[in-house]
Design a protein around this motif. Structure first.
Motif, PDB file in Angstrom:
ATOM      1  N   SER A  35     -23.627 -31.718 -17.113  1.00 15.98           N
ATOM      2  CA  SER A  35     -22.797 -30.792 -16.890  1.00 15.98           C
ATOM      3  C   SER A  35     -22.537 -29.757 -17.650  1.00 15.98           C
TER       4      SER A  35
ATOM      5  N   PRO B 207     -25.127 -23.845 -13.251  1.00 19.98           N
ATOM      6  CA  PRO B 207     -24.221 -24.398 -12.018  1.00 19.98           C
ATOM      7  C   PRO B 207     -25.110 -24.621 -10.773  1.00 19.98           C
ATOM      8  N   GLU B 208     -26.129 -23.837 -10.451  1.00 21.15           N
ATOM      9  CA  GLU B 208     -26.738 -23.905  -9.133  1.00 21.15           C
ATOM     10  C   GLU B 208     -27.629 -25.275  -9.217  1.00 21.15           C
ATOM     11  N   HIS B 209     -28.060 -25.646 -10.536  1.00 24.99           N
ATOM     12  CA  HIS B 209     -28.740 -27.039 -10.620  1.00 24.99           C
ATOM     13  C   HIS B 209     -27.767 -28.123 -10.266  1.00 24.99           C
ATOM     14  N   VAL B 210     -26.521 -27.884 -11.009  1.00 22.00           N
ATOM     15  CA  VAL B 210     -25.682 -29.003 -10.985  1.00 22.00           C
ATOM     16  C   VAL B 210     -25.228 -29.343  -9.397  1.00 22.00           C
ATOM     17  N   ASP B 211     -25.282 -28.030  -8.765  1.00 24.75           N
ATOM     18  CA  ASP B 211     -24.911 -28.092  -7.245  1.00 24.75           C
ATOM     19  C   ASP B 211     -26.127 -28.674  -6.501  1.00 24.75           C
ATOM     20  N   LYS B 212     -27.346 -28.676  -6.906  1.00 21.88           N
ATOM     21  CA  LYS B 212     -28.435 -28.974  -6.052  1.00 21.88           C
ATOM     22  C   LYS B 212     -29.022 -30.209  -6.253  1.00 21.88           C
TER      23      LYS B 212
ATOM     24  N   LYS C 166     -29.724 -33.469  -3.777  1.00 17.82           N
ATOM     25  CA  LYS C 166     -28.544 -33.855  -3.131  1.00 17.82           C
ATOM     26  C   LYS C 166     -28.761 -33.842  -1.964  1.00 17.82           C
TER      27      LYS C 166
END
Length: 105
Positions: A15, A20-25, A88
């Protein structure tokens, strides 16, 4: 206790470092833990932990190491965990893209 800490440290590192886009995906799941116990601590004592990625990903998998040291600096627990990356949206395993791995190497 140790396995929970290993997983918490790994997810906090993801995290904190991942874009951030990788954490979301993407999401990670553990497929294997190898843990060497060389000591323990008592209630009220503290440890320090260090996490690192020993080498690049293999397909969808990435190994992560965590070492715990007691107050004297003695390594008391060493762990190597294999994590697999899932998309995800689909829930499927995906090969770790170079741009996802880069900040951890």
């Amino acid at each position: 206790m140790w396995v929970n800490w290993i997983q918490e440290i790994a997810t906090a590192h993801w995290s904190a470092v991942a874009a951030p886009e990788h954490v979301d995906k993407y999401v990670w799941v553990v497929t294997r833990h190898e843990i060497d116990y060389r000591g323990n601590i008592s209630e009220g004592e503290s440890v320090t932990a260090e996490t690192f990625i020993p080498e690049g990903p293999r397909g969808a998998q990435f190994d992560r190491c965590v070492e715990f040291r007691d107050s004297s600096g003695k390594r008391i627990v060493a762990a190597r965990s294999t994590w697999a990356m899932l998309d995800k949206a689909s829930g499927r395993l995906v090969r770790v893209p170079a741009e996802v791995a880069a900040p951890f190497l």
